[in-house]
Write an enzyme that holds these catalytic residues in place. Structure first.
Site, PDB file in Angstrom:
ATOM      1  N   ASP A   8       7.796 -10.591  13.260  1.00 57.16           N
ATOM      2  CA  ASP A   8       7.526 -10.666  11.829  1.00 57.16           C
ATOM      3  C   ASP A   8       6.518 -11.787  11.662  1.00 57.16           C
ATOM      4  O   ASP A   8       6.281 -12.574  12.574  1.00 57.16           O
ATOM      5  CB  ASP A   8       8.835 -11.005  11.095  1.00 57.16           C
ATOM      6  CG  ASP A   8       8.638 -11.345   9.648  1.00 57.16           C
ATOM      7  OD1 ASP A   8       9.099 -12.426   9.226  1.00 57.16           O
ATOM      8  OD2 ASP A   8       7.967 -10.571   8.948  1.00 57.16           O
ATOM      9  N   ASP A  10       5.519 -13.675   8.031  1.00 53.50           N
ATOM     10  CA  ASP A  10       5.847 -14.660   7.005  1.00 53.50           C
ATOM     11  C   ASP A  10       7.262 -15.189   7.167  1.00 53.50           C
ATOM     12  O   ASP A  10       8.217 -14.423   7.159  1.00 53.50           O
ATOM     13  CB  ASP A  10       5.668 -14.059   5.613  1.00 53.50           C
ATOM     14  CG  ASP A  10       4.211 -13.704   5.353  1.00 53.50           C
ATOM     15  OD1 ASP A  10       3.924 -12.527   5.076  1.00 53.50           O
ATOM     16  OD2 ASP A  10       3.365 -14.601   5.461  1.00 53.50           O
ATOM     17  N   GLU A  17       5.261 -18.955   3.018  1.00 53.10           N
ATOM     18  CA  GLU A  17       5.599 -18.572   1.641  1.00 53.10           C
ATOM     19  C   GLU A  17       5.424 -19.704   0.631  1.00 53.10           C
ATOM     20  O   GLU A  17       4.650 -19.599  -0.312  1.00 53.10           O
ATOM     21  CB  GLU A  17       7.020 -18.003   1.589  1.00 53.10           C
ATOM     22  CG  GLU A  17       7.218 -16.730   2.400  1.00 53.10           C
ATOM     23  CD  GLU A  17       6.522 -15.518   1.820  1.00 53.10           C
ATOM     24  OE1 GLU A  17       6.661 -14.432   2.390  1.00 53.10           O
ATOM     25  OE2 GLU A  17       5.800 -15.653   0.801  1.00 53.10           O
ATOM     26  N   LYS A  53       2.034  -7.282  -4.307  1.00 57.21           N
ATOM     27  CA  LYS A  53       1.798  -6.487  -5.519  1.00 57.21           C
ATOM     28  C   LYS A  53       3.136  -6.130  -6.163  1.00 57.21           C
ATOM     29  O   LYS A  53       3.319  -6.230  -7.371  1.00 57.21           O
ATOM     30  CB  LYS A  53       0.995  -5.229  -5.171  1.00 57.21           C
ATOM     31  CG  LYS A  53      -0.416  -5.516  -4.671  1.00 57.21           C
ATOM     32  CD  LYS A  53      -1.225  -4.235  -4.465  1.00 57.21           C
ATOM     33  CE  LYS A  53      -0.769  -3.419  -3.277  1.00 57.21           C
ATOM     34  NZ  LYS A  53      -0.993  -4.106  -1.977  1.00 57.21           N
ATOM     35  N   ARG A  55       5.813  -7.801  -5.890  1.00 62.12           N
ATOM     36  CA  ARG A  55       6.415  -9.028  -6.415  1.00 62.12           C
ATOM     37  C   ARG A  55       5.856  -9.369  -7.805  1.00 62.12           C
ATOM     38  O   ARG A  55       6.596  -9.774  -8.700  1.00 62.12           O
ATOM     39  CB  ARG A  55       6.151 -10.190  -5.430  1.00 62.12           C
ATOM     40  CG  ARG A  55       7.032 -11.392  -5.573  1.00 62.12           C
ATOM     41  CD  ARG A  55       6.920 -12.299  -4.355  1.00 62.12           C
ATOM     42  NE  ARG A  55       7.409 -11.613  -3.164  1.00 62.12           N
ATOM     43  CZ  ARG A  55       6.843 -11.732  -1.961  1.00 62.12           C
ATOM     44  NH1 ARG A  55       5.775 -12.499  -1.797  1.00 62.12           N
ATOM     45  NH2 ARG A  55       7.339 -11.077  -0.924  1.00 62.12           N
ATOM     46  N   LYS A  84      -5.516 -13.281  -5.058  1.00 69.94           N
ATOM     47  CA  LYS A  84      -4.515 -14.106  -4.373  1.00 69.94           C
ATOM     48  C   LYS A  84      -4.778 -14.142  -2.869  1.00 69.94           C
ATOM     49  O   LYS A  84      -4.738 -15.186  -2.232  1.00 69.94           O
ATOM     50  CB  LYS A  84      -3.110 -13.557  -4.650  1.00 69.94           C
ATOM     51  CG  LYS A  84      -2.019 -14.207  -3.833  1.00 69.94           C
ATOM     52  CD  LYS A  84      -1.568 -13.277  -2.727  1.00 69.94           C
ATOM     53  CE  LYS A  84      -0.701 -14.003  -1.735  1.00 69.94           C
ATOM     54  NZ  LYS A  84      -0.251 -13.161  -0.623  1.00 69.94           N
ATOM     55  N   THR A 121       4.817  -6.540   9.952  1.00 62.70           N
ATOM     56  CA  THR A 121       4.902  -7.418   8.786  1.00 62.70           C
ATOM     57  C   THR A 121       4.595  -6.668   7.493  1.00 62.70           C
ATOM     58  O   THR A 121       3.882  -5.662   7.512  1.00 62.70           O
ATOM     59  CB  THR A 121       3.918  -8.601   8.901  1.00 62.70           C
ATOM     60  OG1 THR A 121       3.933  -9.352   7.690  1.00 62.70           O
ATOM     61  CG2 THR A 121       2.483  -8.124   9.140  1.00 62.70           C
ATOM     62  N   ASP A 182      12.925 -13.454   9.969  1.00 64.02           N
ATOM     63  CA  ASP A 182      13.425 -14.639   9.246  1.00 64.02           C
ATOM     64  C   ASP A 182      14.264 -14.291   8.033  1.00 64.02           C
ATOM     65  O   ASP A 182      14.895 -15.193   7.462  1.00 64.02           O
ATOM     66  CB  ASP A 182      12.242 -15.487   8.764  1.00 64.02           C
ATOM     67  CG  ASP A 182      11.527 -14.822   7.590  1.00 64.02           C
ATOM     68  OD1 ASP A 182      11.454 -15.427   6.497  1.00 64.02           O
ATOM     69  OD2 ASP A 182      11.082 -13.663   7.764  1.00 64.02           O
TER      70      ASP A 182
HETATM   71  C1  XBP Z   1       6.675 -11.103   3.701  1.00 66.47           C
HETATM   72  C2  XBP Z   1       6.261 -10.466   2.424  1.00 66.47           C
HETATM   73  C3  XBP Z   1       4.811 -10.485   2.029  1.00 66.47           C
HETATM   74  C4  XBP Z   1       4.332 -11.875   1.676  1.00 66.47           C
HETATM   75  C5  XBP Z   1       3.066 -11.873   0.827  1.00 66.47           C
HETATM   76  O1  XBP Z   1       6.173 -10.459   4.763  1.00 66.47           O
HETATM   77  O2  XBP Z   1       7.099  -9.951   1.744  1.00 66.47           O
HETATM   78  O3  XBP Z   1       4.671  -9.675   0.911  1.00 66.47           O
HETATM   79  O4  XBP Z   1       5.308 -12.571   0.975  1.00 66.47           O
HETATM   80  O5  XBP Z   1       2.053 -11.149   1.434  1.00 66.47           O
HETATM   81  P1  XBP Z   1       6.895 -10.449   6.215  1.00 66.47           P
HETATM   82  P2  XBP Z   1       1.234 -10.077   0.567  1.00 66.47           P
HETATM   83  O6  XBP Z   1       7.310  -9.058   6.472  1.00 66.47           O
HETATM   84  O7  XBP Z   1       5.842 -10.927   7.169  1.00 66.47           O
HETATM   85  O8  XBP Z   1       8.049 -11.411   6.192  1.00 66.47           O
HETATM   86  O9  XBP Z   1       0.942 -10.713  -0.748  1.00 66.47           O
HETATM   87  O10 XBP Z   1       0.003  -9.824   1.370  1.00 66.47           O
HETATM   88  O11 XBP Z   1       2.109  -8.867   0.438  1.00 66.47           O
HETATM   89 MG    MG Z   2       9.395 -12.687   7.087  1.00 64.79          MG
END
Ligand code: XBP
Ligand code: MG
Length: 252
Positions: A8, A10, A17, A53, A55, A84, A121, A182
């Protein structure tokens, strides 16, 4: 036979984040003349929704119901999100987001041992490239056989689509892999695809439910900087190495 690690991004490769995405969202809102400001606590709540988007959409529905509807709301949100992403990439290029402990070390060890690597991701593909280039150098992009990211699949985490995408692209079975995640949404996604999963939690996800995870640790650790084990069996060495991953995979 354990053959591949699916990472993963983020919250796992880096704590992106709070100081990355959240700051970038707020800068995009300011650019658009919006008086919206996502504080750290509110952002933690909004993180239950994966996808930038999605979110923004959730925030409007839950926190800005009075906000006048735009003629083409989806396009308007996509425009905000594009702005963003630009701010986020600038933050990455400024070196604002370092890798989490143990990530570089484990990637090097896994490559040296011939383990295959991929990324699964929710974030936008450029964000992955930007993070890898800023923290590991351009050549690191080739370390990963597959970078499965963003809108490349119909359903985002907690659906398993992004892991299924990586498995198919690598022609691997779920049980030949181990995911490193995570968040609860990440664990649900990996499990939905049948992939065993190790968790390294963080400030935003410590209270998450990690049912189905093989183990939950504070991070990947480093020699002399041992991990804290939340659930499951921890690494004998005190930090996550390939021997530990193999032992987890064998226990599946
Ligand atoms: C986490 C997410 C992502 C990020 C923002 O991704 O939910 O949407 O928060 O990135 P991960 P974008 O699966 O790596 O934990 O604004 O590009 O969506
Ligand atoms: Mg993550």
């Amino acid at each position: 036979m354990f053959k591949a690690i699916l990472f993963d991004v983020d919250g796992t490769l880096a704590e992106t984040e709070r100081d990355g995405h959240r700051v970038a969202f707020n800068r995009a809102f300011a650019d658009a003349g919006l008086d919206w400001n996502w504080g750290e606590a509110l952002y933690g709540e909004l993180l239950t929704v994966t996808g930038g988007k999605e979110r923004i959409r959730f925030f409007i529905d839950e926190h800005q119901p009075e906000y006048p509807a735009q003629s083409d709301e989806a396009a308007w949100i996509a425009g905000l999100h594009k702005a963003k992403t630009k701010h986020y990439l600038e933050l990455l290029a400024q070196g604002a987001i370092p890798l989490r402990p143990g990530v570089r070390r484990l990637l090097d060890e896994a490559r040296a041992q011939g383990l295959r690597l991929a990324i699964s991701t929710t974030t936008t593909p450029e964000n992955v490239t930007g993070l890898l280039e800023a923290t590991l150098g351009k050549e690191s992009l080739d370390w990963f056989e597959v970078i499965a990211a963003g809108d490349i699949v119909p359903k985002k985490k907690p659906a398993g689509d992004i892991y299924v995408y990586a498995l198919e692209a690598m022609n691997l079975r779920p049980e030949e892999c181990l995911a490193v995640e995570d968040s609860a949404n990440g664990v649900l996604s990996a499990r939905d695809a049948g992939v065993p999963v190790l968790v390294t939690d963080n400030a935003y996800t410590q209270a998450d439910e990690f049912n189905g995870a093989l183990a939950v640790l504070s991070d990947l650790g480093e020699p002399g900087q041992p991990v804290a084990v939340r659930t499951g069996s921890g690494p004998k060495s005190g930090y996550v190495d390939c021997a530990y991953l193999h032992s987890l995979a064998q226990a599946v």
